[in-house]
Motif scaffolding. Sequence first.
Motif, short mmCIF file in Angstrom:
data_model
loop_
_atom_site.label_atom_id
_atom_site.label_comp_id
_atom_site.label_asym_id
_atom_site.label_seq_id
_atom_site.Cartn_x
_atom_site.Cartn_y
_atom_site.Cartn_z
N VAL A 179 -5.35 0.80 3.31
CA VAL A 179 -4.87 -0.41 2.31
C VAL A 179 -5.21 -1.63 2.34
CG1 VAL A 179 -2.97 1.45 1.18
CG2 VAL A 179 -1.95 -0.35 2.67
N CYS A 238 -4.54 -3.02 -3.56
CA CYS A 238 -3.42 -3.42 -4.77
C CYS A 238 -2.34 -4.70 -3.63
CB CYS A 238 -2.84 -2.07 -4.53
SG CYS A 238 -1.47 -2.29 -2.83
N GLY A 239 -1.67 -5.14 -4.49
CA GLY A 239 -0.74 -6.05 -4.36
C GLY A 239 0.01 -5.93 -3.14
N THR A 240 0.82 -6.56 -2.73
CA THR A 240 1.61 -6.72 -1.27
C THR A 240 2.60 -5.25 -1.74
OG1 THR A 240 1.46 -8.79 -0.76
CG2 THR A 240 3.44 -7.77 -0.04
N ARG A 241 3.48 -5.04 -2.82
CA ARG A 241 4.67 -4.64 -3.12
C ARG A 241 4.18 -2.97 -3.72
NH1 ARG A 241 6.51 -3.65 -8.78
NH2 ARG A 241 5.38 -3.80 -9.99
N ASN A 242 2.94 -2.89 -3.74
CA ASN A 242 2.57 -1.13 -3.80
C ASN A 242 1.66 -1.00 -2.48
OD1 ASN A 242 3.86 -1.15 -6.43
ND2 ASN A 242 1.99 -2.14 -7.21
N LEU A 243 1.93 -1.62 -1.68
CA LEU A 243 1.31 -1.36 0.00
C LEU A 243 1.71 0.59 -0.29
CD1 LEU A 243 0.39 -4.03 1.50
CD2 LEU A 243 -1.17 -3.21 0.72
N ASP A 273 -4.09 -5.56 0.19
CA ASP A 273 -3.55 -6.49 -0.03
C ASP A 273 -4.02 -7.44 -0.46
OD1 ASP A 273 -1.61 -8.44 -0.86
OD2 ASP A 273 -0.81 -8.20 0.95
N TYR A 274 -4.76 -7.30 -2.06
CA TYR A 274 -5.83 -8.02 -2.39
C TYR A 274 -5.22 -9.87 -2.56
CZ TYR A 274 -2.68 -8.06 -6.75
OH TYR A 274 -1.80 -8.12 -7.78
N THR A 275 -3.96 -9.55 -2.28
CA THR A 275 -3.45 -10.90 -1.68
C THR A 275 -3.93 -11.71 -0.69
OG1 THR A 275 -1.48 -10.33 -1.58
CG2 THR A 275 -1.03 -10.70 -4.05
N ARG A 276 -4.13 -11.28 0.27
CA ARG A 276 -4.35 -11.62 1.70
C ARG A 276 -5.82 -11.58 2.36
NH1 ARG A 276 0.82 -10.71 5.03
NH2 ARG A 276 2.30 -11.14 3.14
#
Length: 197
Positions: free
Chosen positions: A66, A50-55, A68-71
């Motif tokens: 988890v 998921c994205g950062t805000r949803n970790l 973070d797909y942005t990282r």
Amino acid sequence: MAALTALRAVRDDGRVAPGSRVLVNGAAGGVGTFAVQLAKALGAEVTGVCGTRNLDLVRSLGADDVVDYTRADFTERAGRCDVLVDIAGNHPLARLRRALAPRGTLVLVGGIAAGGGRLLGPVAQQLRAVAAGPFTGRRVAVVRWTPDGADLRHLAGLLEAGRIAPVIDRTYPFAELPDAVRHVEGRHARGKVVVSL
């Protein structure tokens, strides 16, 4: 619909069992939040993407890990999962298969955004995935479902027992229905969006 789709993806198509290593790509959305919880209820070790805000949300649903797909790109963790439930549809099939264990199962939920062509879109990509499965040593399933009373009763039992719970992002009054639709179309809703009448 989201809970039934997740149930079919995890239990029926993914054949998740105790000890299975399950990765849910799109873990913070409507189907994904249920997929994480259902896989845990079946005794799996679950990784949510998921994205950062949803970790924190995905961790709170029971995910053991988890991403973070942005990282990080989960497909670079070669051979790490027995079942990959792909809801996000943001990776080509070859990369999804790379994340699977040698005899793993790829479960496709909905469309695949990364390819497929203009004429058939995600259907072409799904057909290619299923056709290629036997040649890669990995099983590929495309989730299909119809309403089923037994499955609804099973989900109700899990809800009553506190083993799964819906995640509600926002509630909109009916007069703001266009805003609710825009929010969902933005593909960043956490869980489900409710419209009150």
